[in-house]
Design a protein around this motif. Structure first.
Motif, PDB file in Angstrom:
ATOM      1  N   LEU A  50       6.179   4.083   1.758  1.00  0.00           N
ATOM      2  CA  LEU A  50       6.006   5.513   1.994  1.00  0.00           C
ATOM      3  C   LEU A  50       6.590   6.305   0.830  1.00  0.00           C
ATOM      4  N   ALA A  51       5.880   7.352   0.435  1.00  0.00           N
ATOM      5  CA  ALA A  51       6.319   8.206  -0.670  1.00  0.00           C
ATOM      6  C   ALA A  51       5.985   9.649  -0.335  1.00  0.00           C
ATOM      7  N   PRO A  52       6.803  10.608  -0.792  1.00  0.00           N
ATOM      8  CA  PRO A  52       6.480  12.026  -0.551  1.00  0.00           C
ATOM      9  C   PRO A  52       5.294  12.475  -1.373  1.00  0.00           C
ATOM     10  N   LEU A  53       4.441  13.266  -0.766  1.00  0.00           N
ATOM     11  CA  LEU A  53       3.290  13.831  -1.473  1.00  0.00           C
ATOM     12  C   LEU A  53       3.779  14.994  -2.324  1.00  0.00           C
ATOM     13  N   ALA A  54       3.662  14.853  -3.622  1.00  0.00           N
ATOM     14  CA  ALA A  54       4.300  15.808  -4.538  1.00  0.00           C
ATOM     15  C   ALA A  54       3.487  17.070  -4.771  1.00  0.00           C
ATOM     16  N   ASP A  55       2.204  17.047  -4.528  1.00  0.00           N
ATOM     17  CA  ASP A  55       1.366  18.212  -4.844  1.00  0.00           C
ATOM     18  C   ASP A  55       0.436  18.497  -3.669  1.00  0.00           C
ATOM     19  N   VAL A  87       0.860  -1.183   0.000  1.00  0.00           N
ATOM     20  CA  VAL A  87       0.000   0.000   0.000  1.00  0.00           C
ATOM     21  C   VAL A  87       0.895   1.231   0.000  1.00  0.00           C
ATOM     22  N   VAL A  88       0.678   2.117  -0.955  1.00  0.00           N
ATOM     23  CA  VAL A  88       1.479   3.333  -1.054  1.00  0.00           C
ATOM     24  C   VAL A  88       0.815   4.424  -0.215  1.00  0.00           C
ATOM     25  N   VAL A  89       1.547   4.916   0.759  1.00  0.00           N
ATOM     26  CA  VAL A  89       1.070   5.989   1.633  1.00  0.00           C
ATOM     27  C   VAL A  89       1.921   7.226   1.354  1.00  0.00           C
ATOM     28  N   SER A  90       1.278   8.288   0.902  1.00  0.00           N
ATOM     29  CA  SER A  90       1.984   9.533   0.605  1.00  0.00           C
ATOM     30  C   SER A  90       1.952  10.446   1.822  1.00  0.00           C
ATOM     31  N   LEU A  91       3.101  11.055   2.127  1.00  0.00           N
ATOM     32  CA  LEU A  91       3.238  11.865   3.340  1.00  0.00           C
ATOM     33  C   LEU A  91       3.640  13.290   2.977  1.00  0.00           C
ATOM     34  N   ARG A  92       3.214  14.200   3.828  1.00  0.00           N
ATOM     35  CA  ARG A  92       3.589  15.606   3.709  1.00  0.00           C
ATOM     36  C   ARG A  92       3.692  16.215   5.095  1.00  0.00           C
ATOM     37  N   ILE A  93       4.718  17.013   5.323  1.00  0.00           N
ATOM     38  CA  ILE A  93       4.909  17.695   6.601  1.00  0.00           C
ATOM     39  C   ILE A  93       5.057  19.185   6.340  1.00  0.00           C
ATOM     40  N   GLU A  94       4.259  19.969   7.032  1.00  0.00           N
ATOM     41  CA  GLU A  94       4.354  21.428   6.958  1.00  0.00           C
ATOM     42  C   GLU A  94       4.740  21.958   8.331  1.00  0.00           C
ATOM     43  N   GLU A 106       4.142  20.649  -2.211  1.00  0.00           N
ATOM     44  CA  GLU A 106       5.440  20.133  -1.809  1.00  0.00           C
ATOM     45  C   GLU A 106       5.304  19.254  -0.565  1.00  0.00           C
ATOM     46  N   ALA A 107       6.123  18.184  -0.535  1.00  0.00           N
ATOM     47  CA  ALA A 107       6.022  17.231   0.556  1.00  0.00           C
ATOM     48  C   ALA A 107       6.566  17.782   1.871  1.00  0.00           C
ATOM     49  N   PHE A 108       7.431  18.793   1.809  1.00  0.00           N
ATOM     50  CA  PHE A 108       8.042  19.315   3.028  1.00  0.00           C
ATOM     51  C   PHE A 108       8.234  20.812   2.836  1.00  0.00           C
ATOM     52  N   GLU A 109       7.601  21.603   3.667  1.00  0.00           N
ATOM     53  CA  GLU A 109       7.715  23.048   3.515  1.00  0.00           C
ATOM     54  C   GLU A 109       7.465  23.737   4.849  1.00  0.00           C
ATOM     55  N   VAL A 110       7.815  25.018   4.880  1.00  0.00           N
ATOM     56  CA  VAL A 110       7.578  25.861   6.042  1.00  0.00           C
ATOM     57  C   VAL A 110       6.457  26.823   5.693  1.00  0.00           C
ATOM     58  N   ARG A 111       5.516  26.956   6.592  1.00  0.00           N
ATOM     59  CA  ARG A 111       4.443  27.928   6.373  1.00  0.00           C
ATOM     60  C   ARG A 111       5.013  29.322   6.546  1.00  0.00           C
ATOM     61  N   ARG A 112       5.286  29.992   5.436  1.00  0.00           N
ATOM     62  CA  ARG A 112       5.998  31.262   5.470  1.00  0.00           C
ATOM     63  C   ARG A 112       5.177  32.381   6.094  1.00  0.00           C
ATOM     64  N   HIS A 113       3.861  32.313   5.989  1.00  0.00           N
ATOM     65  CA  HIS A 113       3.065  33.413   6.528  1.00  0.00           C
ATOM     66  C   HIS A 113       2.814  33.258   8.016  1.00  0.00           C
ATOM     67  N   SER A 114       3.278  32.162   8.601  1.00  0.00           N
ATOM     68  CA  SER A 114       3.117  31.988  10.041  1.00  0.00           C
ATOM     69  C   SER A 114       4.410  32.394  10.732  1.00  0.00           C
ATOM     70  N   ASP A 115       4.414  32.310  12.052  1.00  0.00           N
ATOM     71  CA  ASP A 115       5.602  32.681  12.821  1.00  0.00           C
ATOM     72  C   ASP A 115       6.558  31.510  12.821  1.00  0.00           C
ATOM     73  N   ASP A 116       7.237  31.281  11.694  1.00  0.00           N
ATOM     74  CA  ASP A 116       8.124  30.138  11.571  1.00  0.00           C
ATOM     75  C   ASP A 116       9.536  30.455  12.032  1.00  0.00           C
ATOM     76  N   GLY A 117       9.786  31.682  12.446  1.00  0.00           N
ATOM     77  CA  GLY A 117      11.123  32.051  12.895  1.00  0.00           C
ATOM     78  C   GLY A 117      11.342  31.737  14.362  1.00  0.00           C
ATOM     79  N   HIS A 118      12.563  31.816  14.766  1.00  0.00           N
ATOM     80  CA  HIS A 118      12.945  31.606  16.150  1.00  0.00           C
ATOM     81  C   HIS A 118      13.914  32.709  16.505  1.00  0.00           C
ATOM     82  N   LYS A 119      14.012  33.038  17.770  1.00  0.00           N
ATOM     83  CA  LYS A 119      14.839  34.170  18.159  1.00  0.00           C
ATOM     84  C   LYS A 119      16.327  33.906  17.908  1.00  0.00           C
ATOM     85  N   LYS A 120      16.714  32.641  17.720  1.00  0.00           N
ATOM     86  CA  LYS A 120      18.104  32.326  17.452  1.00  0.00           C
ATOM     87  C   LYS A 120      18.333  31.720  16.074  1.00  0.00           C
TER      88      LYS A 120
END
Length: 375
Positions: free
Chosen positions: A183-188, A53-60, A190-204
């Motif tokens: 397991l396979a990356p979800l292509a559409d 069974v092919v399971v496609s994954l994505r992490i944001e 992007e399978a791995f990305e940062v939500r740019r409009h959220s507070d994705d930064g850190h003080k360091k």
């Protein structure tokens, strides 16, 4: 002609049946397709014997919450999405809906691939809260969860504070071997990305690079397929330069200013140079304590910077000592001072006044060029 008429008749008949079909609620439809012969403990049938069974994954990544440099751990707020096909969940032929949302109380009635994160020291999710599950008419299942991950990473501080640290999120099925679930990356999208409009930064740190690579893992002496979500995050230099580099640099420049005191062998010059050297040492200890990084068995780029500053300050101190010895009267003797020695001492002091700023500038520029180029 007869075949075309027959086909047209069937299309019209099917359309009439679909229009007359009973409208079910989402909950009723989910109960209908998961009842009867459906077994949530059995893998979906892919149509081929023993096919995986092919399971496609994505992490944001929603936010880089914390970086614990002493324990070398990072905390992430992530949105995890997985999708797979389950032919047993296809909608009935007379169903008009294209997709349904599964109620939280029915989550336990659906087959799951059972993805877990072996590289995480802590995984927190609310199971039902912030979890969304839907099923398409063709049997495609979409699962989205919001979880908090704490990951153990191997930090390398050789280039500190120009360092770029790396960490990875490994995902693999808990119960199924490599020939059962793939397991396979979800292509559409992007399978791995940062939500740019959220507070994705850190003080360091800021996340700069993301990549997804397949991998294999051995768990309980069984090979399992896995996906590795690699990320690289870079230290924010603006703060490091402010409280790490500028104070020792200013103290080094202050050491140069002692050359211009009225008398080259003044006791005030010795006192100032001693205080400057002590301040550089105290400042370096304070920087490491404030960053709370672990004890390191190797030198960092910041140690090299401190060494350059201390060497330059020691040069000023050494000049003071040599000039003082050349210009001092012989102890206990009533002999006149050797004017030649005095002139040599004063000449040495004058020459180093000219050389010292060029040497300091060259050392500082060479340092920053070397380490910034390396990183």
């Amino acid at each position: 002609m007869d075949f075309a008429a027959f086909l047209l008749f069937n299309i019209v008949l099917i359309s009439i049946r679909r229009c007359q079909a009973k409208q079910r609620s989402d909950e009723e439809l989910v109960k209908e397709i998961t009842s009867g012969a459906y077994d949530k403990l059995e893998r979906p049938n892919t149509g081929q014997l023993d096919a995986e069974v092919v399971v496609s994954l994505r992490i944001e990544i929603r936010a880089l919450q914390e970086v614990d440099e002493r324990n070398q751990e990072i905390a992430l707020d992530v949105c995890f999405r997985s999708t797979w096909y389950d032919n047993r969940l296809r909608f009935p032929f007379d169903e008009l809906k294209d997709e349904v949302s599964v109620q939280k109380e029915n989550y336990s009635n659906i087959w799951y691939p059972g993805i877990f994160f072996p590289s995480a020291t802590s995984v927190q999710n609310s199971h039902t809260k912030d979890t969304y599950l839907k099923i398409n008419a063709n049997g495609k299942v979409w699962l989205q969860e919001r979880i908090q991950l704490t990951l153990r990473c191997n930090f390398n501080y050789t280039s500190f504070p120009f360092d770029k640290q790396e960490c990875q999120i490994k995902a693999q099925p808990f119960l199924y071997t490599v020939n059962k679930v793939l397991l396979a990356p979800l292509a559409d999208p992007e399978a791995f990305e940062v939500r740019r409009h959220s507070d994705d930064g850190h003080k360091k740190f800021n996340i700069t690079e993301l990549a997804v690579r397949p991998c294999s893992a051995n768990f309980s002496s069984v090979d399992r397929h896995c996906l590795a979500f690699h990320m690289r995050f870079k230290r924010i230099l603006s703060q490091c330069i402010l409280y790490s580099f500028i104070p020792p640099g200013l103290l080094t420049v202050l050491g140069y200013m002692t050359f211009f005191l009225s008398h080259p062998v003044s006791n005030i010059r010795a006192l100032l140079l001693t205080i400057i050297a002590l301040l550089v040492c105290v400042h370096s200890a304070g920087v490491y304590l404030s960053l709370d990084i672990p004890d390191l068995p190797y030198l960092t780029a910041f140690d090299v910077w401190l060494a350059i500053c201390i060497v330059l300050i020691s040069l000023a101190f050494g000049t003071f000592f040599i000039v003082g010895r050349l210009c001092a009267k012989p102890h206990g003797l009533e002999l006149p001072m050797d004017t030649k020695r005095v002139r040599c001492g004063l000449m040495l002091d004058f020459v180093l006044r000219i050389i010292y700023p060029f040497l300091t500038t060259a050392a500082f520029l060479g340092y920053f060029f070397m380490f910034i180029h390396m990183t």
